[in-house]
Design an enzyme around this catalytic site. Sequence first.
Site, mmCIF file in Angstrom:
data_model
loop_
_atom_site.group_PDB
_atom_site.id
_atom_site.type_symbol
_atom_site.label_atom_id
_atom_site.label_comp_id
_atom_site.label_asym_id
_atom_site.label_seq_id
_atom_site.Cartn_x
_atom_site.Cartn_y
_atom_site.Cartn_z
ATOM 1 N N THR A 108 3.337 -2.652 5.463
ATOM 2 C CA THR A 108 4.764 -2.525 5.156
ATOM 3 C C THR A 108 5.526 -2.313 6.455
ATOM 4 O O THR A 108 6.530 -2.987 6.736
ATOM 5 C CB THR A 108 5.006 -1.350 4.188
ATOM 6 O OG1 THR A 108 4.289 -1.609 2.980
ATOM 7 C CG2 THR A 108 6.481 -1.187 3.886
ATOM 8 N N ASN B 78 -1.095 -11.979 -2.270
ATOM 9 C CA ASN B 78 -1.767 -10.806 -2.839
ATOM 10 C C ASN B 78 -1.969 -10.886 -4.351
ATOM 11 O O ASN B 78 -2.823 -10.209 -4.894
ATOM 12 C CB ASN B 78 -0.986 -9.541 -2.491
ATOM 13 C CG ASN B 78 0.496 -9.672 -2.766
ATOM 14 O OD1 ASN B 78 1.175 -10.535 -2.205
ATOM 15 N ND2 ASN B 78 1.004 -8.837 -3.653
ATOM 16 N N SER C 102 -3.545 -4.492 7.518
ATOM 17 C CA SER C 102 -3.572 -3.126 7.003
ATOM 18 C C SER C 102 -5.012 -2.671 6.768
ATOM 19 O O SER C 102 -5.818 -3.426 6.222
ATOM 20 C CB SER C 102 -2.791 -3.086 5.684
ATOM 21 O OG SER C 102 -2.757 -1.772 5.186
ATOM 22 N N HIS D 127 -6.427 -0.441 4.724
ATOM 23 C CA HIS D 127 -7.005 -0.136 3.408
ATOM 24 C C HIS D 127 -7.321 -1.353 2.564
ATOM 25 O O HIS D 127 -7.834 -1.215 1.454
ATOM 26 C CB HIS D 127 -6.101 0.841 2.637
ATOM 27 C CG HIS D 127 -4.815 0.271 2.125
ATOM 28 N ND1 HIS D 127 -4.674 -0.112 0.818
ATOM 29 C CD2 HIS D 127 -3.637 0.029 2.728
ATOM 30 C CE1 HIS D 127 -3.416 -0.558 0.640
ATOM 31 N NE2 HIS D 127 -2.784 -0.473 1.793
ATOM 32 N N THR E 262 2.926 9.624 17.952
ATOM 33 C CA THR E 262 1.551 9.945 18.320
ATOM 34 C C THR E 262 0.589 9.113 17.497
ATOM 35 O O THR E 262 0.755 8.996 16.278
ATOM 36 C CB THR E 262 1.294 11.449 18.075
ATOM 37 O OG1 THR E 262 2.158 12.180 18.935
ATOM 38 C CG2 THR E 262 -0.156 11.822 18.357
ATOM 39 N N CYS F 180 5.170 -4.973 -18.467
ATOM 40 C CA CYS F 180 4.869 -3.634 -18.945
ATOM 41 C C CYS F 180 4.129 -2.807 -17.907
ATOM 42 O O CYS F 180 4.033 -1.596 -18.032
ATOM 43 C CB CYS F 180 4.038 -3.705 -20.207
ATOM 44 S SG CYS F 180 5.011 -4.214 -21.616
HETATM 45 C C1 LIG Z 1 0.429 -9.148 1.167
HETATM 46 C C2 LIG Z 1 0.718 -7.708 1.374
HETATM 47 N N1 LIG Z 1 1.636 -7.328 2.272
HETATM 48 C C3 LIG Z 1 1.917 -6.033 2.490
HETATM 49 C C4 LIG Z 1 1.291 -5.025 1.793
HETATM 50 C C5 LIG Z 1 1.640 -3.596 2.083
HETATM 51 O O1 LIG Z 1 0.645 -3.043 2.875
HETATM 52 P P1 LIG Z 1 0.552 -1.475 3.160
HETATM 53 O O2 LIG Z 1 0.057 -0.857 1.917
HETATM 54 O O3 LIG Z 1 -0.436 -1.368 4.272
HETATM 55 O O4 LIG Z 1 1.895 -0.996 3.552
HETATM 56 C C6 LIG Z 1 0.328 -5.376 0.854
HETATM 57 C C7 LIG Z 1 -0.366 -4.350 0.059
HETATM 58 O O5 LIG Z 1 0.053 -3.962 -1.005
HETATM 59 C C8 LIG Z 1 0.036 -6.747 0.635
HETATM 60 O O6 LIG Z 1 -0.875 -7.121 -0.257
#
Ligand SMILES: Cc1ncc(COP(=O)(O)O)c(C=O)c1O
Lengths: 408, 142
Positions: A76, A155, A203, A205, A244, A332
């Site tokens: 993000t 995603n 990212s 995670h 930091t 939903c």
């Molecule tokens: C394609 C894509 N962009 C951005 C993000 C956001 O990543 P982060 O959770 O590292 O901010 C995600 C994850 O939800 C994602 O799948």
Amino acid sequence: MAVKLPIYMDNNATTPVDPRVLEAMLPYFTQKFGNAASRNHCFGWEAEDAVDKARQQCAALIHADAKEIIWTSGSTESNNLAIKGVAGMYADKGKHIITAMTEHKAVLDPCKRLQKEGFDVTYLQPGRDGVIYGEQLRQALRPDTILVSLMWANNEIGTLNEIAEIGRVCKEREVIFHTDATQAVGKVPIDVEAAGVDLLSSSGHKLYGPKGIGYLYVRRKRPRVRLTPILDGGGHERGMRSGTLNVTGIVGMGAACEIAGREMAVEGTRLKALRDKLEKGIVSGLEGHGVHVNGHPERRIPHTSNISFAWVEGESLMMAIKEVAVSSGSACTSASLEPSYVLKALGIGDELAHSSIRFGLGRFTTEEEVDYVIEHVVAGVKKLREMSPLYEMAQQGIDLSKVEWSAH
Amino acid sequence: MAYSEKIIEHYEHPRNVGSLPKDASNVGTGIVGAPECGDVMKLQIQVDEATGRIVDAKFKTFGCGSAIASSSLATEWLKGRTVDQALDIKNTDIVQELALPPVKIHCSVLAEDAIKAAIADYRQKQGGETVGEPQLHGNKIG
Ligand SMILES: Cc1ncc(COP(=O)(O)O)c(C=O)c1O
């Protein structure tokens, strides 16, 4: 052997930390806890060495130079920094940005904010296959285009855009190319040189690293990309991102990238086989009746499958397979009560968007789990179809698109 | 989203799933909602013409777990009531009984609409007056 429940099949949302990653991180919490910016004692040096090593590990996975990795808190932030950073730095060259309707909110919303500030944004719409092609981009480029932001892999549906061609078009026209590669890094081979990428978001995670860490790759040569920072402060990360450094997170991200680099080919093959088995099993269990795999059938990351089940609402299907964690494009399940805008952009219709489930396989997914999911999805869909007035009408030969529904 | 036990119970053991002969003069059918909105409910009542009591009720629902539970509960409540008493069922009663969260209140509204639409259909077949605003809710198939 009975499978262990619940089953996690939502690896596009996040992944567990690989135990090897955790092990690499642990010493940096309590023993090697120094501030990487402390230049005058060994605690600082130790942390800085760890950060440098992780920079190498992350850079190697995408064929970049270590100096081109700017640490952030995740994709993000990386997307925000890339888009707002380019807009801020290059606004005098032009105010046009090109992106796509299928991008993540972390790209779309920064673009929307820039629109309010006077930028002009073009949102490309893919065809039914979900892919954005280079040719489509070429036609949208204008003399005042300063940035193209198109994701490597989507995603929700896992579809891969025509990245190398997009990169070539951008190079030709000397437009900066940012790609949100959050879902692609560590899953498919990435080479920022070959693909002509100038900025790339990743990212931790999503690739078995920790949450709250990520990076933005910022090209240093041909061309040297400059960004206006979002955070002002100590001038870390070549002034582009003060703060930091999250040393434990960075060490984890580095370890995660190194493991991915080593194991991606084998893991990808294994997951593709499992994913294909899942799709085939579900399709044959329902005799191919009202089952639609969304997005491009081939141009996809190997571990993701997005399926719409006609006449069945997605959230109710998630309840039917409550021991399996998946995602749905159903309204939903979203705060906005709107079905997935990604599926809508593909033109599959709101009804099928409400009926979609995303299966995200991962490093720890087993074949037994896939078998369990096939069995329970098929049974759940059958049960819900017996309960569905739409299924009944379809069986009676009524064309649902011709019914005058009462919208509410 | 976490569900109340009652929603889960209705979802797992829905009451009165099925269909009644929609052309019978003592059967009223209401179909409300739209597939694009993610929920469609079909609710039917069968009325004993002599006593005016609802002797059977059936539903089929395309929608989330709360929509299924709301319609299941509605059919349960309808049985044994007179048609007039059936109109007393309010969406707020369903919300309370199932402990529906705020984002799911529309499911209960849909169930109330389905009841009204089914009763309107029944009354129309019986040659009587329609009540409330049922025409707004019933679907025409064409
Ligand atoms: C394609 C894509 N962009 C951005 C993000 C956001 O990543 P982060 O959770 O590292 O901010 C995600 C994850 O939800 C994602 O799948």
